[in-house]
Each structure stands twice: as structure tokens, then as C-alpha cells.
Design a protein around this motif. Structure first.
Motif, PDB file in Angstrom:
ATOM      1  N   ALA A 197      32.558  19.913   5.144  1.00  0.00           N
ATOM      2  CA  ALA A 197      32.874  21.282   5.572  1.00  0.00           C
ATOM      3  C   ALA A 197      32.513  21.490   7.046  1.00  0.00           C
ATOM      4  O   ALA A 197      33.267  22.116   7.795  1.00  0.00           O
ATOM      5  N   ALA A 198      31.379  20.942   7.464  1.00  0.00           N
ATOM      6  CA  ALA A 198      30.989  21.054   8.877  1.00  0.00           C
ATOM      7  C   ALA A 198      31.952  20.264   9.758  1.00  0.00           C
ATOM      8  O   ALA A 198      32.337  20.726  10.840  1.00  0.00           O
ATOM      9  N   ALA A 199      32.358  19.088   9.304  1.00  0.00           N
ATOM     10  CA  ALA A 199      33.325  18.289  10.082  1.00  0.00           C
ATOM     11  C   ALA A 199      34.657  19.031  10.197  1.00  0.00           C
ATOM     12  O   ALA A 199      35.271  19.047  11.266  1.00  0.00           O
ATOM     13  N   GLN A 231      35.118  22.126  10.331  1.00  0.00           N
ATOM     14  CA  GLN A 231      34.972  23.202  11.305  1.00  0.00           C
ATOM     15  C   GLN A 231      34.878  22.686  12.740  1.00  0.00           C
ATOM     16  O   GLN A 231      35.365  23.329  13.662  1.00  0.00           O
ATOM     17  N   HIS A 232      34.270  21.532  12.952  1.00  0.00           N
ATOM     18  CA  HIS A 232      33.949  21.092  14.311  1.00  0.00           C
ATOM     19  C   HIS A 232      34.875  20.025  14.893  1.00  0.00           C
ATOM     20  O   HIS A 232      34.820  19.780  16.101  1.00  0.00           O
ATOM     21  N   ASP A 233      35.691  19.375  14.071  1.00  0.00           N
ATOM     22  CA  ASP A 233      36.623  18.379  14.593  1.00  0.00           C
ATOM     23  C   ASP A 233      37.991  19.033  14.759  1.00  0.00           C
ATOM     24  O   ASP A 233      38.646  19.362  13.772  1.00  0.00           O
ATOM     25  N   PRO A 234      38.442  19.203  16.010  1.00  0.00           N
ATOM     26  CA  PRO A 234      39.729  19.857  16.228  1.00  0.00           C
ATOM     27  C   PRO A 234      40.916  19.063  15.669  1.00  0.00           C
ATOM     28  O   PRO A 234      42.004  19.617  15.497  1.00  0.00           O
ATOM     29  N   GLU A 235      40.713  17.786  15.351  1.00  0.00           N
ATOM     30  CA  GLU A 235      41.790  16.960  14.801  1.00  0.00           C
ATOM     31  C   GLU A 235      41.673  16.778  13.297  1.00  0.00           C
ATOM     32  O   GLU A 235      42.354  15.931  12.706  1.00  0.00           O
ATOM     33  N   TYR A 236      40.830  17.565  12.658  1.00  0.00           N
ATOM     34  CA  TYR A 236      40.573  17.398  11.237  1.00  0.00           C
ATOM     35  C   TYR A 236      41.855  17.545  10.410  1.00  0.00           C
ATOM     36  O   TYR A 236      42.704  18.369  10.718  1.00  0.00           O
ATOM     37  N   SER A 237      41.969  16.726   9.375  1.00  0.00           N
ATOM     38  CA  SER A 237      43.135  16.744   8.487  1.00  0.00           C
ATOM     39  C   SER A 237      42.709  16.272   7.101  1.00  0.00           C
ATOM     40  O   SER A 237      41.585  15.800   6.918  1.00  0.00           O
ATOM     41  N   ASP A 238      43.624  16.357   6.151  1.00  0.00           N
ATOM     42  CA  ASP A 238      43.338  15.845   4.813  1.00  0.00           C
ATOM     43  C   ASP A 238      43.055  14.343   4.861  1.00  0.00           C
ATOM     44  O   ASP A 238      42.180  13.853   4.141  1.00  0.00           O
ATOM     45  N   ASP A 239      43.795  13.612   5.706  1.00  0.00           N
ATOM     46  CA  ASP A 239      43.540  12.173   5.837  1.00  0.00           C
ATOM     47  C   ASP A 239      42.140  11.906   6.378  1.00  0.00           C
ATOM     48  O   ASP A 239      41.465  10.977   5.932  1.00  0.00           O
ATOM     49  N   LEU A 240      41.698  12.721   7.334  1.00  0.00           N
ATOM     50  CA  LEU A 240      40.339  12.555   7.854  1.00  0.00           C
ATOM     51  C   LEU A 240      39.289  12.893   6.804  1.00  0.00           C
ATOM     52  O   LEU A 240      38.253  12.236   6.732  1.00  0.00           O
TER      53      LEU A 240
END
Length: 137
Positions: A105-107, A109-118
Motif C-alpha cells: 500500500a505504501a509502494a 502511494q509513493h511509486d509514480p509508476e506503480y501498476s498491477d504488474d508491479l
């Protein structure tokens, strides 16, 4: 286009997250809010030090995820497992699910490239270390 290695995707995401000053503190805020038991475990924690320890542990878990059990890549896991076992910090195996959910959940919020794959890459990469820690409880 070649498939992206989940461990490499995790590491790239972790690097972006760690560049965000509040990432680990946000994680700890979420994790401590998840239960009274977790709050009790961290009641006397120096979070300045703890965030550095966690960052190092996340890198170590990603290295272990690349190697076979017992290989040099697993070098830090026995020490981490002993520290978190019933003989050390006494982190019950069930708490790792909360830990991972709060970390993801923190990732998110903080990773602008976050995705379902990530998210899958985070969970798959860290699962190896989590299962080892659970097995050594």
C-alpha cells in the motif's frame, strides 16, 4: 519486447519508493495502525534506525529471491529469521501478511509508476524471504 524480470521490476520500484522521503515512515504508520500487537512490537523503536534496517532488509530479500535456498544470495536470511523468530523479536508468522499488505500500500502511494504488474513483482519477490522467515519462527 522482452518480459520484465519481476525482481528487477521490484528493485526499480523500491529505488523510486526509497527516493520518496516519507515512504518507509508511511509504511510504518500503516503497519502500526493495522493492529494493537504490531503497535506494541514497535512501541520503543527508533524509527530513524529502523527505516535504514528495513531498506537493507528489502534489498537482501530481493537478492535472496534471485538465488536458490542455501546459496550465497541467501546469506542475510538466516540472521533475519533468527532475529524475527520466537527467540528474538517473536514476530508471529501471521503478521507477515499484514506487513506485506502495508508495504505494498505504501509502494502504491509513493511509486509514480506503480501498476498491477508491479504489485505482483513486490509480492513475488518478497514472498521468498517471508516464507523463509515463517519457516524459521
Amino acid at each position: 519486447m522482452p518480459a520484465v524480470d519481476p525482481i528487477e521490476a521490484f528493485r526499480a520500484s523500491l529505488k523510486r519508493c526509497l527516493a520518496a522521503p516519507d515512504f518507509l515512515l508511511d509504511f510504518y504508520g500503516r503497519f502500526m495502525a493495522s493492529s494493537d500487537e504490531v503497535r506494541e512490537k514497535f512501541k520503543d523503536t527508533d524509527f530513524q534506525k529502523q527505516t535504514r534496517v528495513l531498506a537493507d532488509s528489502l534489498w537482501a530479500m530481493s537478492v535472496a529471491a534471485q538465488g536458490k535456498a542455501g546459496s550465497p544470495a541467501w546469506g542475510d536470511l538466516p540472521r533475519l529469521a533468527e532475529k524475527h523468530s520466537r527467540h528474538g523479536l517473536d514476530i508471529r508468522p501471521e503478521l507477515y501478511d499484514q506487513w506485506l499488505d502495508c508495504l505494498v500500500a505504501a509502494a502504491r502511494q509513493h511509486d509514480p509508476e506503480y501498476s498491477d504488474d508491479l504489485e505482483r513483482a513486490w509480492r513475488e519477490t518478497l514472498w521468498v524471504g517471508i516464507e523463509f522467515l515463517r519457516s524459521r519462527y
